[in-house]
Design a protein around this motif. Sequence first.
Motif, PDB file in Angstrom:
ATOM      1  N   LEU A 111       4.638  -3.090  -4.245  1.00  0.00           N
ATOM      2  CA  LEU A 111       5.174  -4.454  -4.285  1.00  0.00           C
ATOM      3  C   LEU A 111       4.382  -5.419  -3.413  1.00  0.00           C
ATOM      4  O   LEU A 111       4.241  -6.603  -3.761  1.00  0.00           O
ATOM      5  N   TRP A 112       3.870  -4.940  -2.283  1.00  0.00           N
ATOM      6  CA  TRP A 112       2.999  -5.826  -1.503  1.00  0.00           C
ATOM      7  C   TRP A 112       1.810  -6.276  -2.356  1.00  0.00           C
ATOM      8  O   TRP A 112       1.410  -7.442  -2.321  1.00  0.00           O
ATOM      9  N   GLU A 113       1.257  -5.336  -3.118  1.00  0.00           N
ATOM     10  CA  GLU A 113       0.119  -5.688  -3.962  1.00  0.00           C
ATOM     11  C   GLU A 113       0.547  -6.560  -5.147  1.00  0.00           C
ATOM     12  O   GLU A 113      -0.184  -7.471  -5.552  1.00  0.00           O
ATOM     13  N   LEU A 114       1.722  -6.288  -5.715  1.00  0.00           N
ATOM     14  CA  LEU A 114       2.227  -7.141  -6.788  1.00  0.00           C
ATOM     15  C   LEU A 114       2.357  -8.582  -6.312  1.00  0.00           C
ATOM     16  O   LEU A 114       2.050  -9.528  -7.054  1.00  0.00           O
ATOM     17  N   GLY A 115       2.814  -8.752  -5.062  1.00  0.00           N
ATOM     18  CA  GLY A 115       2.934 -10.105  -4.516  1.00  0.00           C
ATOM     19  C   GLY A 115       1.612 -10.814  -4.380  1.00  0.00           C
ATOM     20  O   GLY A 115       1.561 -12.058  -4.379  1.00  0.00           O
ATOM     21  N   LEU A 116       0.515 -10.059  -4.269  1.00  0.00           N
ATOM     22  CA  LEU A 116      -0.821 -10.653  -4.246  1.00  0.00           C
ATOM     23  C   LEU A 116      -1.342 -10.919  -5.648  1.00  0.00           C
ATOM     24  O   LEU A 116      -1.961 -11.942  -5.905  1.00  0.00           O
ATOM     25  N   ARG A 117      -1.099  -9.990  -6.559  1.00  0.00           N
ATOM     26  CA  ARG A 117      -1.689 -10.065  -7.894  1.00  0.00           C
ATOM     27  C   ARG A 117      -0.929 -11.008  -8.825  1.00  0.00           C
ATOM     28  O   ARG A 117      -1.535 -11.650  -9.686  1.00  0.00           O
ATOM     29  N   ALA A 118       0.375 -11.079  -8.682  1.00  0.00           N
ATOM     30  CA  ALA A 118       1.170 -11.881  -9.626  1.00  0.00           C
ATOM     31  C   ALA A 118       2.317 -12.588  -8.906  1.00  0.00           C
ATOM     32  O   ALA A 118       3.492 -12.386  -9.228  1.00  0.00           O
ATOM     33  N   PRO A 119       2.010 -13.431  -7.920  1.00  0.00           N
ATOM     34  CA  PRO A 119       3.093 -14.078  -7.162  1.00  0.00           C
ATOM     35  C   PRO A 119       3.994 -14.947  -8.019  1.00  0.00           C
ATOM     36  O   PRO A 119       5.168 -15.145  -7.688  1.00  0.00           O
ATOM     37  N   GLU A 120       3.461 -15.462  -9.123  1.00  0.00           N
ATOM     38  CA  GLU A 120       4.273 -16.333  -9.991  1.00  0.00           C
ATOM     39  C   GLU A 120       5.400 -15.565 -10.671  1.00  0.00           C
ATOM     40  O   GLU A 120       6.353 -16.180 -11.157  1.00  0.00           O
ATOM     41  N   ARG A 121       5.332 -14.242 -10.698  1.00  0.00           N
ATOM     42  CA  ARG A 121       6.385 -13.435 -11.334  1.00  0.00           C
ATOM     43  C   ARG A 121       7.373 -12.863 -10.318  1.00  0.00           C
ATOM     44  O   ARG A 121       8.303 -12.147 -10.694  1.00  0.00           O
ATOM     45  N   VAL A 122       7.159 -13.164  -9.040  1.00  0.00           N
ATOM     46  CA  VAL A 122       7.964 -12.566  -7.964  1.00  0.00           C
ATOM     47  C   VAL A 122       8.841 -13.636  -7.332  1.00  0.00           C
ATOM     48  O   VAL A 122       8.344 -14.547  -6.669  1.00  0.00           O
ATOM     49  N   ARG A 123      10.147 -13.515  -7.530  1.00  0.00           N
ATOM     50  CA  ARG A 123      11.085 -14.448  -6.880  1.00  0.00           C
ATOM     51  C   ARG A 123      11.183 -14.143  -5.396  1.00  0.00           C
ATOM     52  O   ARG A 123      11.376 -15.041  -4.575  1.00  0.00           O
ATOM     53  N   GLY A 124      11.064 -12.874  -5.054  1.00  0.00           N
ATOM     54  CA  GLY A 124      11.084 -12.460  -3.658  1.00  0.00           C
ATOM     55  C   GLY A 124      10.914 -10.958  -3.571  1.00  0.00           C
ATOM     56  O   GLY A 124      11.075 -10.236  -4.567  1.00  0.00           O
ATOM     57  N   LEU A 125      10.567 -10.483  -2.380  1.00  0.00           N
ATOM     58  CA  LEU A 125      10.433  -9.054  -2.113  1.00  0.00           C
ATOM     59  C   LEU A 125      11.434  -8.648  -1.041  1.00  0.00           C
ATOM     60  O   LEU A 125      11.584  -9.334  -0.025  1.00  0.00           O
ATOM     61  N   VAL A 126      12.100  -7.516  -1.271  1.00  0.00           N
ATOM     62  CA  VAL A 126      12.904  -6.870  -0.236  1.00  0.00           C
ATOM     63  C   VAL A 126      12.273  -5.503  -0.021  1.00  0.00           C
ATOM     64  O   VAL A 126      12.296  -4.653  -0.913  1.00  0.00           O
ATOM     65  N   VAL A 127      11.677  -5.310   1.144  1.00  0.00           N
ATOM     66  CA  VAL A 127      10.889  -4.111   1.410  1.00  0.00           C
ATOM     67  C   VAL A 127      11.591  -3.265   2.462  1.00  0.00           C
ATOM     68  O   VAL A 127      12.047  -3.784   3.490  1.00  0.00           O
ATOM     69  N   LEU A 128      11.645  -1.961   2.203  1.00  0.00           N
ATOM     70  CA  LEU A 128      12.275  -1.016   3.108  1.00  0.00           C
ATOM     71  C   LEU A 128      11.196  -0.165   3.782  1.00  0.00           C
ATOM     72  O   LEU A 128      10.416   0.523   3.105  1.00  0.00           O
ATOM     73  N   ASN A 129      11.129  -0.223   5.093  1.00  0.00           N
ATOM     74  CA  ASN A 129      10.412   0.755   5.932  1.00  0.00           C
ATOM     75  C   ASN A 129       8.887   0.691   5.924  1.00  0.00           C
ATOM     76  O   ASN A 129       8.266   1.277   6.815  1.00  0.00           O
ATOM     77  N   ASN A 130       8.272   0.056   4.960  1.00  0.00           N
ATOM     78  CA  ASN A 130       6.806   0.081   4.880  1.00  0.00           C
ATOM     79  C   ASN A 130       6.266  -1.336   5.003  1.00  0.00           C
ATOM     80  O   ASN A 130       6.133  -2.048   4.003  1.00  0.00           O
ATOM     81  N   PRO A 131       5.938  -1.768   6.223  1.00  0.00           N
ATOM     82  CA  PRO A 131       5.551  -3.162   6.444  1.00  0.00           C
ATOM     83  C   PRO A 131       4.171  -3.473   5.883  1.00  0.00           C
ATOM     84  O   PRO A 131       3.344  -2.587   5.688  1.00  0.00           O
ATOM     85  N   PHE A 132       3.951  -4.755   5.644  1.00  0.00           N
ATOM     86  CA  PHE A 132       2.632  -5.197   5.198  1.00  0.00           C
ATOM     87  C   PHE A 132       1.655  -5.114   6.362  1.00  0.00           C
ATOM     88  O   PHE A 132       1.973  -5.453   7.503  1.00  0.00           O
ATOM     89  N   ALA A 133       0.441  -4.669   6.054  1.00  0.00           N
ATOM     90  CA  ALA A 133      -0.638  -4.659   7.041  1.00  0.00           C
ATOM     91  C   ALA A 133      -1.919  -5.108   6.363  1.00  0.00           C
ATOM     92  O   ALA A 133      -2.112  -4.862   5.165  1.00  0.00           O
ATOM     93  N   PRO A 134      -2.814  -5.794   7.075  1.00  0.00           N
ATOM     94  CA  PRO A 134      -4.090  -6.211   6.477  1.00  0.00           C
ATOM     95  C   PRO A 134      -4.883  -5.008   5.987  1.00  0.00           C
ATOM     96  O   PRO A 134      -4.732  -3.883   6.472  1.00  0.00           O
ATOM     97  N   ARG A 135      -5.753  -5.245   5.043  1.00  0.00           N
ATOM     98  CA  ARG A 135      -6.598  -4.194   4.481  1.00  0.00           C
ATOM     99  C   ARG A 135      -7.480  -3.592   5.567  1.00  0.00           C
ATOM    100  O   ARG A 135      -8.110  -4.305   6.343  1.00  0.00           O
TER     101      ARG A 135
END
Length: 321
Positions: free
Chosen positions: A106-130
Motif C-alpha cells: 500500500l505504501w507503493e500503491l500510494g506512490l504509483r496511483a495516488p488518485e485512486r487512494v482515498r486514504g491509507l490505514v497502515v498497521l505495524n509497518n511504517p513508511f521508510a525512504p528507499r
Amino acid sequence: MAPTHRFVDTGGVRMHIAEQGRGHPVIFCHGFPHTGYVWHRQLAALSAAGYRAIAPDLRGAGRTDAPDTIDEYTNEAVAGDLLALLDDIDADQAVFVGVDFGAALLWELGLRAPERVRGLVVLNNPFAPRSPKPPGYYWAKMAERHFLHLQYFQEPGVADAHLAEQPREFLSRVYYALSGDFHYLDVWQHPPGTRYIDALPQAPELPWPWLSTAEFDTLAGDFERTGFTGGLNWYRAIDRNWELTADYANTAPAVPVYFVYGENDPDMEGFSGRDPLDTMRAVVPDLRAVRRVPKAGHLVQLEATDAVNEFLLGSLAELHP
C-alpha cells in the motif's frame, strides 16, 4: 450479514475476494502467512457501520491464483490487481488497509496511483525512504551472524518444503511468536542454517485469548491445501521491488495516512530502523494519526480487535465525513 465470496479477473490473476456491507469501499491487504480471512472481524465491524469492506486473497494466497515467476509477485504487479478490483466495483477511489507485506504494497500503491487512494490505514509497518542498496544485501549481512527468516526464505524450494512438512505446527508457532505474548527477536539467538520452525518457540495449545480454534483451522486449512510458495515469492520479489521504485527514491505517499501499531510488534522493534515513527513523521506529508496499542504484537487486528476497529472507524469518519 455474513461476507459473500466471489472471484475477480484482474487481467493477471483470478483473485478471490470476501466482501461485506454497502457504502464507501474499504479494501484490506494481508501479509504472510495470512489470507484475506485475517480481516474477517474488521469486515463485520465496518459493514455494520455502513461501509463496503473487501478482503482479497492476494496473489499466491488462499483461493487466488499463484503465478509461477517471481516478477509476478512484485508490488507493481499486485497493485494492478487492486486497481482492477476498484474498476470491478466501479469505484474511483477506496480506503486501503494493510499489514506486513500488505502494508508495503500500500505504501507503493500510494506512490504509483495516488488518485485512486482515498486514504491509507497502515498497521505495524511504517513508511521508510528507499534504502541505498537492495534489502537482500542487508539481510545477507545479518544472516551471517544469526538466523534471519527473511534470508531463509530466499532460496526457492527450501523454506517451501520445510514449512509444508508441518503446516499447522509452523503456523501456530509463528502466530504465537509474532504476537505480543512472545519477544519475537529471541529467534535471532539461533545460528545461521537453522530451520524456521526450529527457531520458533513452542506455542500454547489453542484456543488463545485472541485466536479461536475455528479461526486457526480456517487459516491453516488454506495453507494445508496450497502450501507456502505463493507467499514466500513475495519475499523473493523484494529486491525486484527495490529496482522498480528507483523513480520514487526521494518521494513519499502524499495521500492521507493513519498508522496504528502494536506496542510489542517485532517489525517496529527490529526491522524498521532505529526511529521508525520519527522517520515516518519527517517524510510522510499527510500523516494524520499514530496510535500505539498496548501489549499487542504483529497481528494487532486480531490481538486487539476492538482498539483497531475503533481506530479504523475514526479514521474512516474523517475521510468520509
